[in-house]
Design an enzyme around this catalytic site. Sequence first.
Site, PDB file in Angstrom:
ATOM      1  N   GLU A 106       0.813  -1.222   0.000  1.00 32.82           N
ATOM      2  CA  GLU A 106       0.000   0.000   0.000  1.00 32.82           C
ATOM      3  C   GLU A 106       0.844   1.268   0.000  1.00 32.82           C
ATOM      4  O   GLU A 106       0.539   2.220  -0.726  1.00 32.82           O
ATOM      5  CB  GLU A 106      -0.946   0.018   1.210  1.00 32.82           C
ATOM      6  CG  GLU A 106      -2.064  -1.023   1.151  1.00 32.82           C
ATOM      7  CD  GLU A 106      -1.625  -2.426   1.546  1.00 32.82           C
ATOM      8  OE1 GLU A 106      -0.511  -2.561   2.105  1.00 32.82           O
ATOM      9  OE2 GLU A 106      -2.376  -3.385   1.312  1.00 32.82           O
ATOM     10  N   HIS A 139     -11.035  -4.652   9.426  1.00 32.68           N
ATOM     11  CA  HIS A 139     -11.591  -4.540   8.071  1.00 32.68           C
ATOM     12  C   HIS A 139     -12.928  -3.806   8.057  1.00 32.68           C
ATOM     13  O   HIS A 139     -13.706  -3.982   7.135  1.00 32.68           O
ATOM     14  CB  HIS A 139     -11.837  -5.930   7.474  1.00 32.68           C
ATOM     15  CG  HIS A 139     -10.612  -6.680   7.068  1.00 32.68           C
ATOM     16  ND1 HIS A 139      -9.735  -7.225   7.957  1.00 32.68           N
ATOM     17  CD2 HIS A 139     -10.131  -6.984   5.836  1.00 32.68           C
ATOM     18  CE1 HIS A 139      -8.762  -7.849   7.303  1.00 32.68           C
ATOM     19  NE2 HIS A 139      -8.985  -7.716   6.010  1.00 32.68           N
TER      20      HIS A 139
HETATM   21  C1  LIG Z   1      -2.227  -4.587   4.540  1.00 33.43           C
HETATM   22  C2  LIG Z   1      -3.227  -5.446   3.856  1.00 33.43           C
HETATM   23  N1  LIG Z   1      -3.378  -5.340   2.519  1.00 33.43           N
HETATM   24  C3  LIG Z   1      -4.279  -6.101   1.875  1.00 33.43           C
HETATM   25  C4  LIG Z   1      -5.055  -6.989   2.557  1.00 33.43           C
HETATM   26  C5  LIG Z   1      -6.112  -7.831   1.844  1.00 33.43           C
HETATM   27  N2  LIG Z   1      -5.641  -9.195   1.724  1.00 33.43           N
HETATM   28  C6  LIG Z   1      -5.918 -10.111   2.669  1.00 33.43           C
HETATM   29  S1  LIG Z   1      -5.143 -11.541   2.405  1.00 33.43           S
HETATM   30  C7  LIG Z   1      -4.450 -10.973   0.985  1.00 33.43           C
HETATM   31  C8  LIG Z   1      -3.544 -11.862   0.218  1.00 33.43           C
HETATM   32  C9  LIG Z   1      -2.379 -12.267   1.030  1.00 33.43           C
HETATM   33  O1  LIG Z   1      -1.521 -13.035   0.278  1.00 33.43           O
HETATM   34  P1  LIG Z   1      -0.396 -13.902   0.963  1.00 33.43           P
HETATM   35  O2  LIG Z   1       0.409 -13.056   1.877  1.00 33.43           O
HETATM   36  O3  LIG Z   1       0.326 -14.603  -0.116  1.00 33.43           O
HETATM   37  O4  LIG Z   1      -1.211 -14.922   1.877  1.00 33.43           O
HETATM   38  P2  LIG Z   1      -2.263 -16.016   1.393  1.00 33.43           P
HETATM   39  O5  LIG Z   1      -3.595 -15.349   1.387  1.00 33.43           O
HETATM   40  O6  LIG Z   1      -1.858 -16.505   0.063  1.00 33.43           O
HETATM   41  O7  LIG Z   1      -2.195 -17.065   2.453  1.00 33.43           O
HETATM   42  C10 LIG Z   1      -4.826  -9.669   0.741  1.00 33.43           C
HETATM   43  C11 LIG Z   1      -4.417  -8.869  -0.423  1.00 33.43           C
HETATM   44  C12 LIG Z   1      -4.874  -7.071   3.957  1.00 33.43           C
HETATM   45  N3  LIG Z   1      -5.621  -7.888   4.715  1.00 33.43           N
HETATM   46  N4  LIG Z   1      -3.955  -6.307   4.570  1.00 33.43           N
END
Ligand SMILES: Cc1ncc(C[n+]2csc(CCOP(=O)(O)OP(=O)(O)O)c2C)c(N)n1
Lengths: 338, 329
Positions: free
Chosen positions: B62, B131
């Site tokens: 972000e 959230h």
């Molecule tokens: C700071 C932040 N940005 C975006 C999100 C929205 N979000 C939640 S999980 C996710 C994907 C995370 O990917 P990864 O770290 O690879 O974990 P995975 O979900 O694949 O286990 C996103 C974009 C969030 N919760 N927090």
Amino acid sequence: MVSITPLISPESGSLELDRSAALSALESMLTIRSFEEAVDGLFARGLMHGTMHLSIGQEASATGICVALKTTDYITSTHRGHGHCIAKGADLTRMMAELLAKQTGYCRGRGGSMHIADTKTRNLGANGIVAGGIPIAVGAALAQKMRNENNVVVSFFGDGATNEGAFHEALNLGAIWDLPVIFVCENNKYGMSNSTELSMRVDKVSDRASAYGIAGVTVDGNDVNEVYQAAVAAVQRARSGKGPTLIECETYRWKGHSKSDKNLYRTKEEIDQWKAKDPIIRFQEIILQNQLVTQTDVDALANQVRETIREAIKDASAAPDSDPAELLSSVYREVYNG
Amino acid sequence: MANRVITYSEAVREAIAQAMEADSNVFMLGEDIGIYGGAFGVSGDLYHRFGAERIRDTPISELGIVGAAVGAALVGMRPIVEIQFSDFTSQAMDQIVNQAAKIHFMLGGELSVPMVLRAPSGSGTGAAAQHSQSLETWFAHIPGLKVVLPSNPRDAKGLLLAAIDDPNPVIVLEHKLLYKTSGPVPEEPFRTPIGVADLVREGKDLVIVATGVMVSRSIAAADQLKEQGIKATIIDPRTLSPLDMSLINDAIAASGRVMLVQEAPKHVGFMAEVAARIAEGPALYSLLAPVKRICGMDIPIPYAPQLEKAAVPQIEDIIAGAVALMREP
Ligand SMILES: Cc1ncc(C[n+]2csc(CCOP(=O)(O)OP(=O)(O)O)c2C)c(N)n1
Ligand SMILES: [Mg+2]
């Protein structure tokens, strides 16, 4: 009160050569799978609300890492955290109660799936913020060092989290202070929909370790024994004051990212290829082949796990709903007792 | 076709598409806005219509993406950043608060940051404390930022097009519960001016000032209040910064009673500013009863559905507030 049999570290040094250790690792993986399948079902039937991030397909990384930990070691977890929580020994009924928004849940129904923490098993909490737990793990590790405690701290996070500034700042701090922290990246190839190919120029997440002067290793995250071996090495390094390790576990989530995922960014073939590398089936085959267990043992364990989850759902469902009357409590702590 | 009905998210998408068609400097960046179509489906098919270059799917970074938008805006582009949940603006606060908001002033008026930052805001989806926040007051407190909260599909389109035109950084907070609601939206590109409040309906007994999803809840409450013989004026400020007090002051002069409704926690919330401006201005002399605020509780948003409902104003709370206000001497 039901949790998995505490994980047993194999005297032989391998989960594939030691019956009781193998059975405990299998129980952990089966429990994670069964818990999440149950949650998926409850959600589909409208009995659970909010959203849910399932780690079905990724059970080996949570389990393999936690086998190498002492009960006094800490973890920080993620939005996809049921597996970490279960492998560290959390009470399945209280977890289920939390997801069902019950007063008896880990967070009294205030947190839900994304915020379960468990002081008893030293799980400092799942996290709704991607990468939010990584600097926290560094801080907990700093405290261990400053107070001469011999505990290590594991931070679980995803591949996507490694693109956040928090990841990079945390790795650097852990490195310069030689902290007993282990960074465990569960690389399941995608953030939400953004693939690792599109989101980073390095081939492997573990390549990022060298930028901070710490050890980095990539393992087959669907091979619980390989994960365990890497964890043992990292724990030893951490406990002996030699600083952090970044362990990348290559794995895959079978389900969508969350409940709103239409799987537009990946193919059915890719999902099927990874399902063929099911960490549970693979491990079962190996320990059957090595004659540590019989098919009857495996079937009995699977039945027992399913029964345990059914019990957890039953007990959790019978608990009182969380209570709006006490909403103003615990915004601030009244008395500090450590 | 002024009566065409579309959803709030379709209205946002249409505004982005029309702005992108009109000006090649307009582009969008954010997490999962490409093939996935956005966490709330707002960008939808834009990726297929405009391509990966202009609908830029980003890593989870972000601070980086808002900073990149600031930089691109400084040198002539018109970036629209989508932050997946408004809660994650906290990751990008340096670029929003220390950079985007201040550059124009700090540099003596030389450069400016014509950037739009859109983010879904508010509670009601069971997504819990990290959230579900309503953080508008954070942004409204920073001179140099403009802040809008569209409460219906029409304003979602009109305010967004105005925000894209605006030479300043504009924070657009879209309520998650509104995305699937529909209403009439003109097809042609049109602008809803920033800094102008909306008179939603007129009634002689009291004035309700509400923002975001509280506008539709106030309308529902006013419908029921009417059956009890209480007629409410409803004003939606639409823009929090800069704030247009003229409608509010005039309406208070007419009825003498005002109730301020927000989803965010009460303490130091946006409605505290509205109350202060009422107290500072001519409307104070027309008040027949103290200003009443109906706000979220001063707690993080909880997960359990019954707790989440209890934490923020519901239609019944607005009705009860209005009835109590009418009983004041
Ligand atoms: C700071 C932040 N940005 C975006 C999100 C929205 N979000 C939640 S999980 C996710 C994907 C995370 O990917 P990864 O770290 O690879 O974990 P995975 O979900 O694949 O286990 C996103 C974009 C969030 N919760 N927090
Ligand atoms: Mg991932």
